[in-house]
Design an enzyme around this catalytic site. Structure first.
Site, short mmCIF file in Angstrom:
data_model
loop_
_atom_site.label_atom_id
_atom_site.label_comp_id
_atom_site.label_asym_id
_atom_site.label_seq_id
_atom_site.Cartn_x
_atom_site.Cartn_y
_atom_site.Cartn_z
N ARG A 185 0.83 -1.20 0.00
CA ARG A 185 0.00 0.00 0.00
C ARG A 185 0.87 1.24 0.00
O ARG A 185 1.96 1.26 0.51
CB ARG A 185 -0.91 0.00 1.23
N GLU A 195 -9.46 -1.08 -7.98
CA GLU A 195 -10.02 0.25 -8.00
C GLU A 195 -9.02 1.31 -7.54
O GLU A 195 -8.81 2.31 -8.22
CB GLU A 195 -11.26 0.28 -7.09
N GLY A 196 -8.40 1.07 -6.40
CA GLY A 196 -7.45 2.04 -5.87
C GLY A 196 -6.30 2.28 -6.85
O GLY A 196 -5.91 3.41 -7.12
N ASP A 256 -13.30 -9.44 -7.09
CA ASP A 256 -14.70 -9.10 -6.84
C ASP A 256 -15.49 -8.84 -8.12
O ASP A 256 -16.72 -8.75 -8.07
CB ASP A 256 -14.78 -7.87 -5.94
N VAL A 295 -8.58 -17.77 1.27
CA VAL A 295 -8.32 -18.84 0.29
C VAL A 295 -8.92 -18.50 -1.07
O VAL A 295 -8.52 -19.05 -2.09
CB VAL A 295 -8.88 -20.22 0.71
#
Lengths: 341, 341, 341, 341
Positions: free
Chosen positions: D72, D103-104, D127, D273
């Site tokens: 990050r 997204e970030g 996702d 997982v």
């Protein structure tokens, strides 16, 4: 201590796990040095090796193949080396040699050991046919791959009212066919240990169809053979180079059953997928334990021996015993399933 | 012969394989009748059963769960039934009973056997903690599932420089943690058999980070406990219903390691995925052999016994012996890997 | 509404998922009746059917094969039935027919539709070669099986410095070879859409060996062919029954490459394992959506159409369009990897 | 051309496949140089990078994680760098930057692009919630892992007459829950997109039990929430450090359903997982295509864009569009299954 390790013979899931385990035990716990010879005994004789530290074996536990490579070596070159074993030992500069391999490798290991080299063997074969050990790593993976294939083929056989003949590995011993056949629910299992009557196989299929189960799966070891006179061998499959390539028992049996039964029969030859790739958890544990115990044996000076599984224990057993005779499927194991023909 | 079969206790991959094998051996080869009691001993006492023929067990070899169901039964009701065992036997109308189950089931089976019922037990537990058998079916599948999870988590841990704490099953015995930890290459393994020092775990992680391996995977059995004084237990996790749900050792250990190390640590609680679904080939073979030998034992009148794996053989062993004490991980198995803390 | 459903043609993972979805949507949500015809169009003409309720489809979502069976039918018998379509409709007593199948089935479905029957088709083929739909279910599973095989073979190829030739399905379209080749990291991919030069393949292998990568994996579709004059076909593989069984392109290519390169080359023919067994999650979702939309189309009276995937949506497309031409691998998909020869 | 590549954000199966593909296309076909920045944007700003050639990406196609690492970065440091973008470009010495991330990362990429850097983005998220692309790689693997878990849990639920609540990933979008729920045959699916009524879930379970199906599996996205007033939230789960760790919706729902139904309910939290390990064939192909097209876009000077899947094609779409809004599950996808609550 300075330990040399090498892998020889065919691919077998778990080879890297042994190498990693040897390094972990020797380098981390025992403060040894480990060197890996490339391409089996070939690299040993040619002096091709590299040091193996923790980083060299990082991430290889689950990986198929062998980071050290493997190659065939003419027996004569090895014999020659044995005749000059002192020169060889001097050149190698190791205190122990851990060869990991199958029957051929262990025979070579025995030669080296008898010539005075400090050898601790680690047996490997997907065929599970080495005497003196309950199991070898690689076998569980091979059985798993074959079983998954049979699971897939069964639904196809059922939907299409077919006979599926699945040829699995096992030239001289039928362990893979026996266990994959049992695990995959094969209706017929053919082993090298017992010549089969094709009539009996056909009768079983017909009996199934007649009671509404209009499909069958046959699991046949590549080394299985029909009983004398039971099945006319397909003729003329000699290829242009004069050898009988690609027409093994699986293809023949499917052809013959289709002809006799008048029902569709299809062969599936699993081949090399059984002997490569990531090992099962079982094989990783067994391989890891073998590696650990091989290092311990080296430290105890337990040479001329090989690691073996007995029940739940890893024990050491004389190298020479291990290869004296092939471990084949005994009668009582065949009796445990009505599917063996 | 008329044989009754039932499954009791928690789910375990391979139950259906045993049932199928009992039916195959008994009905096909032996011309027996087989009836299945529903929902374990409950169905036995309530007389709920159905006949099992070849069709009833078709296609179940690879299927998880149990076609007979399983339910808990109060020990008192069983004891009562034992007190009237003759009445019970008359009512059941069977010549042999094959209960398939874990410690509780085998204890119940022992009671029934001592009350005079012709019982042949088949042990099952994913935990592998039953004495007198080298392995139980279900264990290999559980270890396989846990190992696959660890394979997946390892790359995430590595990419994100994290500590992953994987909690696996094993309340009293650490077999799953030991073998999945070895097979998954865990850097730390915590077992119920040996209280762990959290300081040692943290030191190992720091040592790894300091030599550039900026991640670690810890495999912890649900029953593992920190050594006295080693780790202040998280407090206040009692939920609204007054019990300590959902905050097992995995969650605690991750929280505590993150706090101590100042590095991200994440728990993964594998839970029930370890005990269900399709069995591995290994477990299918073992379960199938157990079923076959249970029928043979019944025919020999070998009652009060249970099937067991010894090396590569299936043998019969007294039911009572099996549950006398839990089979835990012995010291020499812990010694085989430097990862056990 | 009374809906008939049938499956025809070869096995394909996801067939049961469609059947289940049709029943769920129709019976649970729409209060329809659903009947299933056995063995495809054969059962349709012979009036062999059974009612399908929630219980009939319980537990089949993940199961390979088809609970309705599948069989080939002579086109003539179908044509005859079309000539008497009113009689047929009266006999069937259904308001909509949902045939699930590949090219042949959809052609038959078009015939029935043109003869006036209320048909809503559901396309299936592991080959992914049906126009008008982005994907068909079964394809993802086939690619997955082939990719896993390639993962396994790669390590063997590497350890043993070999060329592995993996033959996958795809007689007329190379989708499986393309995607499994890309996913499995094949160094060479041969498609039916583009005749390959064996010289180029050999050059690639030699270039790899010369830069130290002493192995190669070739993924070849069963329908791939060498360019005119590029490879002398092995002769004499006609078997005793007069047909060229068991000596497909995979075997030939391996033989030929071994001869030219002087390096070990091994063929692996994956065969039927690609078309059976449990479907991947992707295929289960696609099959389930197809079933749901087929029922909706029937309720809307959207006959003569078939379900299709376009982007992320399921749309209806004319049955006739679907089979007008085969969907082959276009040039731009081949350009996306340097491995296509 | 000199191309920089980096991976940022959470782990996602397929990252290595993109890196490999970029190198293959750029180095082999285009004669470019490729450098990899370590630990995402952090390494970019700190100038930590290494050259990537064919050898660096050998064997990583099927491996989870990212060989480049990921970390990050505070948004402020990046903003600062953007203010000195010319200095940054000079320092980097690259002609194109390919950031691979969610997204970030794509928001950061947009910032860099707007500051004048030649950026071609590659979207990734398990996702599947990024607009402008039909699918992202990693999603198929996540769904596959969750589906396999549901397959296993289903048999346990059935044998033990239990409710199983499986929590899968998806904080803001319910794609994994929807598709794994459909593929795993969940009886209830709860998504972040639609608050659920716990009464309805309980009614469904009771209806199942009453018609003899004495088990249920609920698939709940971690971001799913009960409708206002539908479920009293469990209180007091704040842990000793003051945060609500380890008591997500899965645990709560299981607790609440058990209380209401008087039947055993068990939670399983799949967690990490789902986001690691070897990618499925689907994800490997998509990731490989994304990498290839990113290099092509760079060569065309197509900056400020990102790769996207549309139907079967890879297209370029403006970076800014991609992150404008989250792609959530639309109503018509929920309508396709009766299981969504």
């Amino acid at each position: 201590m300075r330990i040399g390790v090498l892998t020889a013979g065919g691919d077998c899931p778990g080879l890297n796990a042994v190498i990693r385990s040897v390094v972990h035990r020797a380098v981390v716990d025992r403060d040894d040095e480990v060197i890996g010879f490339e391409d089996g005994f070939k690299g040993l004789l040619e002096g091709r090796h590299r040091e193996l530290d923790l980083n060299s074996v990082s991430g290889i536990l689950a990986r198929g193949g062998t980071i050290l490579g493997s190659a065939r070596l003419e027996r004569d070159r090895l014999r020659e080396a044995c005749d000059n074993s002192e020169e060889l030992m001097g050149r190698l500069g190791i205190d122990a040699l851990i060869p990991i391999g199958g029957e051929g490798t262990l025979t070579a290991a025995t030669m080296l050991s008898e010539a005075g080299l400090p050898v601790v063997g680690v047996p490997k074969t997907i065929d599970n046919d080495i005497s003196a050990t309950d199991r070898t790593f690689g076998f569980d993976t091979a059985v798993g791959v074959a079983t998954e294939a049979m699971d897939r083929l069964k639904t196809t056989a059922e939907s299409h009212q077919r006979v599926m003949v699945v040829e699995v590995m096992g030239r001289h011993a039928g362990w893979i066919a026996l266990e994959a056949g049992m695990a995959g629910g094969a209706h017929g299992i053919c082993l090298p240990e017992r010549p089969f009557e094709i009539d009996d196989l056909c009768k079983m299929v017909e009996e199934r169809f007649s009671r509404g189960k209009k499909f069958a799966v046959i699991c046949v070891a590549e080394g299985a053979r029909p009983a004398e006179g039971s099945m006319e061998y397909a003729k003329g499959e000699i290829d242009q180079y004069g050898h009988e390539r690609f027409v093994g028992i699986g293809n023949r049996l499917a052809t013959e059953m289709e002809r006799r039964l008048g029902k569709e029969a299809r062969p599936v030859i699993l081949g090399h997928v059984q002997r490569g790739g990531t090992p099962t958890a079982y094989d990783r544990v067994l391989a890891t334990r073998f590696g650990w115990h091989a290092v311990e044996a080296a430290h105890r000076g337990d040479f001329g021996m090989m690691t073996a599984l007995r029940g739940t224990d890893i024990v050491m057993t004389p190298l020479a015993d291990a290869t004296r005779e092939l471990k084949t499927v005994p009668q009582d194991r065949m009796d445990e399933t009505e599917a063996v023909f």
